[in-house]
Design a protein around this motif. Structure first.
Motif, PDB file in Angstrom:
ATOM      1  N   LEU A 267       0.831  -1.257  -0.071  1.00 45.16           N
ATOM      2  CA  LEU A 267      -0.073  -0.082   0.108  1.00 45.16           C
ATOM      3  C   LEU A 267       1.056   1.246  -0.239  1.00 45.16           C
ATOM      4  O   LEU A 267       0.587   2.127  -0.867  1.00 45.16           O
ATOM      5  CB  LEU A 267      -0.950   0.054   1.287  1.00 45.16           C
ATOM      6  N   LEU A 268       1.898   1.327   0.639  1.00 42.59           N
ATOM      7  CA  LEU A 268       2.721   2.477   0.938  1.00 42.59           C
ATOM      8  C   LEU A 268       3.607   2.687  -0.263  1.00 42.59           C
ATOM      9  O   LEU A 268       3.582   3.873  -0.651  1.00 42.59           O
ATOM     10  CB  LEU A 268       3.676   2.450   2.137  1.00 42.59           C
ATOM     11  N   ALA A 269       3.919   1.683  -0.797  1.00 40.27           N
ATOM     12  CA  ALA A 269       4.826   1.731  -2.082  1.00 40.27           C
ATOM     13  C   ALA A 269       3.941   2.328  -3.265  1.00 40.27           C
ATOM     14  O   ALA A 269       4.170   3.247  -3.941  1.00 40.27           O
ATOM     15  CB  ALA A 269       5.448   0.585  -2.553  1.00 40.27           C
ATOM     16  N   GLU A 270       2.755   1.769  -3.376  1.00 40.75           N
ATOM     17  CA  GLU A 270       1.892   1.950  -4.420  1.00 40.75           C
ATOM     18  C   GLU A 270       1.254   3.644  -4.191  1.00 40.75           C
ATOM     19  O   GLU A 270       0.740   4.150  -5.047  1.00 40.75           O
ATOM     20  CB  GLU A 270       0.582   1.196  -4.545  1.00 40.75           C
ATOM     21  N   SER A 271       1.447   3.960  -2.734  1.00 43.24           N
ATOM     22  CA  SER A 271       0.948   5.430  -2.459  1.00 43.24           C
ATOM     23  C   SER A 271       1.933   6.560  -2.540  1.00 43.24           C
ATOM     24  O   SER A 271       1.754   7.663  -2.269  1.00 43.24           O
ATOM     25  CB  SER A 271       0.032   5.301  -1.242  1.00 43.24           C
ATOM     26  N   GLY A 272       3.153   6.134  -3.104  1.00 42.06           N
ATOM     27  CA  GLY A 272       4.283   7.205  -3.179  1.00 42.06           C
ATOM     28  C   GLY A 272       5.270   7.153  -1.751  1.00 42.06           C
ATOM     29  O   GLY A 272       5.811   8.112  -1.802  1.00 42.06           O
ATOM     30  N   TYR A 273       5.032   6.355  -1.124  1.00 40.72           N
ATOM     31  CA  TYR A 273       5.846   6.343   0.208  1.00 40.72           C
ATOM     32  C   TYR A 273       7.173   5.385   0.107  1.00 40.72           C
ATOM     33  O   TYR A 273       6.944   4.288  -0.484  1.00 40.72           O
ATOM     34  CB  TYR A 273       5.014   6.087   1.538  1.00 40.72           C
ATOM     35  N   GLU A 274       7.990   5.858   0.892  1.00 45.24           N
ATOM     36  CA  GLU A 274       9.224   5.046   0.957  1.00 45.24           C
ATOM     37  C   GLU A 274       9.253   4.205   2.242  1.00 45.24           C
ATOM     38  O   GLU A 274       8.863   5.020   3.339  1.00 45.24           O
ATOM     39  CB  GLU A 274      10.445   5.763   0.766  1.00 45.24           C
ATOM     40  N   THR A 275       9.681   3.086   2.375  1.00 44.84           N
ATOM     41  CA  THR A 275       9.805   2.350   3.779  1.00 44.84           C
ATOM     42  C   THR A 275      11.155   1.557   3.978  1.00 44.84           C
ATOM     43  O   THR A 275      11.442   1.141   4.922  1.00 44.84           O
ATOM     44  CB  THR A 275       8.777   1.284   3.878  1.00 44.84           C
ATOM     45  N   GLY A 276      11.742   1.593   2.658  1.00 45.24           N
ATOM     46  CA  GLY A 276      12.971   0.769   2.756  1.00 45.24           C
ATOM     47  C   GLY A 276      13.115  -0.857   2.668  1.00 45.24           C
ATOM     48  O   GLY A 276      13.956  -1.541   3.108  1.00 45.24           O
ATOM     49  N   VAL A 277      11.531  -1.274   2.550  1.00 50.91           N
ATOM     50  CA  VAL A 277      11.304  -2.623   2.600  1.00 50.91           C
ATOM     51  C   VAL A 277      11.330  -3.358   1.346  1.00 50.91           C
ATOM     52  O   VAL A 277      10.451  -2.695   0.508  1.00 50.91           O
ATOM     53  CB  VAL A 277      10.299  -3.101   3.577  1.00 50.91           C
TER      54      VAL A 277
END
Length: 321
Positions: A267-277
Motif C-alpha cells: 500500500l505504501l509503495a503504491e501510494s508514493g511512500y518509502e519504507t526501505g522494505v
C-alpha cells in the motif's frame, strides 16, 4: 539510549516507519509454540528484507504467555544492523530487569484505556498501571533503555464499548510526565474506524503536539488499511504491522490479526511512500512464518504478489463458445 525514531532520521519527507510486531503480537495468541531458533531465523530474514524496527518479544510472565518465554534467548540470537531497533513489551519492574540484561533498545510500557481490559490483560486497574510506570522507567533509564508508551483499546473495547476520552488522556499525561515522547495507539480488537482514528489522532495532536504517534491497527473488520490511509492523511508516519497478518490479544474477546506487513508495504509503495522494505523479501518471510506455523496466514499480497507480477496466458483456460 536509542531513540525509536533514529532509524528514520535523515530520510526523505515521504518516509514511513514500519514496526514489525509479528514475533510478539503475532505469536502470543498462537497455540503452537515456535522454537527460539526458528524465531531468530525469521527475525533475521525480516532484517534482511529492510525492516528496521521490531517489537520483537515481551518480558511478561512466561506462565501468562508461554509463547514468549524465550525472550532472552531470542534477543541474544538476532543479528542486528547498525540501524536496527529492538523493542519489547515490559509490564513491570521484574520484566524491566530481565530486559536490561539483553541489550534491548526500547521498552514498550502499556496500559489499556478500558478498566475491564486492563484488568483482564494485566490483572490490575488503570491507576495501578500508571502508578507502576515510574519504577519501571527508573530501571530502564539505569540500563540506558529508551521507552515508548502504548495505550491499548484506544478505539474501543469489546467489554465496555466506546472508550471514555478521560481514561485515555490520563494515561497519555502519565507517559508525558515521565518524559516519554513516543506514543502508540493500540486498536486491540479492530474497533478502529476512519472516523474515530481521525478524531482521536487530531485530539492528541492538538493537546500533545510534541508526541510522535504510532498506530497499531488490526484488520478484524476489514478496514485496517483504510485506517492507515486516514493516519497518513493526518500526518502519522509510524505504523505497527505483523508478518502475514498474524496477531490478536489472548485477553480480549474476538481478537484477530494485525494489519499485514506485506500488505502495508505494498500500500505504501503504491501510494508514493518509502519504507526501505523489499516487498519480495517481505513476502518470502511471510511464507516462512506460514510454514513454521503449519497453517495459512491471512495476508493477501503474499498470495497475489506485486501489482505488475505477470503470468503467461497459458496459465488459465480460454473461454469456450
Amino acid at each position: 539510549m536509542k531513540n525509536p525514531s533514529a532509524t528514520s532520521s535523515g530520510k526523505p519527507d515521504n518516509w514511513v516507519d514500519i514496526i514489525e510486531v509479528g514475533t510478539r503480537d503475532g505469536l502470543q495468541i498462537e497455540a503452537k509454540i515456535i522454537p527460539a531458533a526458528k524465531k531468530i531465523e525469521i527475525i533475521n530474514a525480516m532484517i534482511d528484507s529492510g525492516l528496521r524496527q521490531f517489537e520483537v518479544t515481551s518480558f511478561v510472565s512466561p506462565k501468562a504467555v508461554p509463547q514468549l518465554a524465550d525472550a532472552v534467548e531470542v534477543m541474544a540470537g538476532v543479528k542486528r544492523r547498525a540501524d536496527t531497533c529492538l523493542m519489547a513489551l515490559v509490564p513491570n519492574v521484574k520484566g524491566a530487569e530481565r530486559a536490561a540484561a539483553t541489550g534491548l533498545d526500547a521498552a514498550v510500557l502499556f496500559c489499556s484505556a478500558s478498566e475491564t481490559h486492563n484488568f483482564k490483560n494485566l490483572n490490575r486497574r488503570i491507576q495501578d498501571s500508571i502508578d507502576g510506570f515510574a519504577p519501571i522507567m527508573e530501571t530502564l533509564q539505569q540500563a540506558g533503555i529508551g521507552a515508548v508508551g502504548a495505550v491499548a483499546t484506544a478505539f474501543g473495547c469489546p467489554f465496555e464499548g466506546e472508550i471514555e476520552t478521560v481514561n485515555m488522556l490520563r494515561i497519555v499525561r502519565a507517559y508525558v510526565a515521565l518524559g516519554i515522547d513516543h506514543l502508540t495507539l493500540g486498536d486491540t480488537t479492530g474497533m478502529a474506524t476512519p472516523n474515530n482514528v481521525r478524531s482521536t489522532v487530531r485530539m492528541l495532536q492538538d493537546q500533545f503536539p510534541q508526541l510522535k504517534i504510532s498506530l497499531h491497527l488490526h484488520n478484524t473488520r476489514g478496514v485496517g488499511l483504510a485506517n492507515v490511509v486516514v493516519g497518513l492523511e493526518e500526518g502519522i508516519r509510524r505504523f505497527d504491522s505483523s508478518v502475514g497478518g498474524l496477531g490478536g490479544c489472548p485477553f480480549a474477546a474476538g481478537a484477530t490479526g494485525n494489519i499485514c506487513t506485506e500488505d502495508l508495504v505494498y500500500l505504501l509503495a503504491e501510494s508514493g511512500y518509502e519504507t526501505g522494505v523489499d516487498l519480495r523479501k517481505s513476502i518470502d518471510v511471510a511464507l516462512m512464518m506460514e510454514q513454521a506455523l503449519e497453517k495459512p496466514l491471512p495476508g493477501q499480497v503474499m498470495r497475489a504478489g506485486e501489482r505488475l507480477k505477470l503470468h503467461p496466458s497459458s496459465a488459465v483456460p480460454t473461454a469456450a463458445g
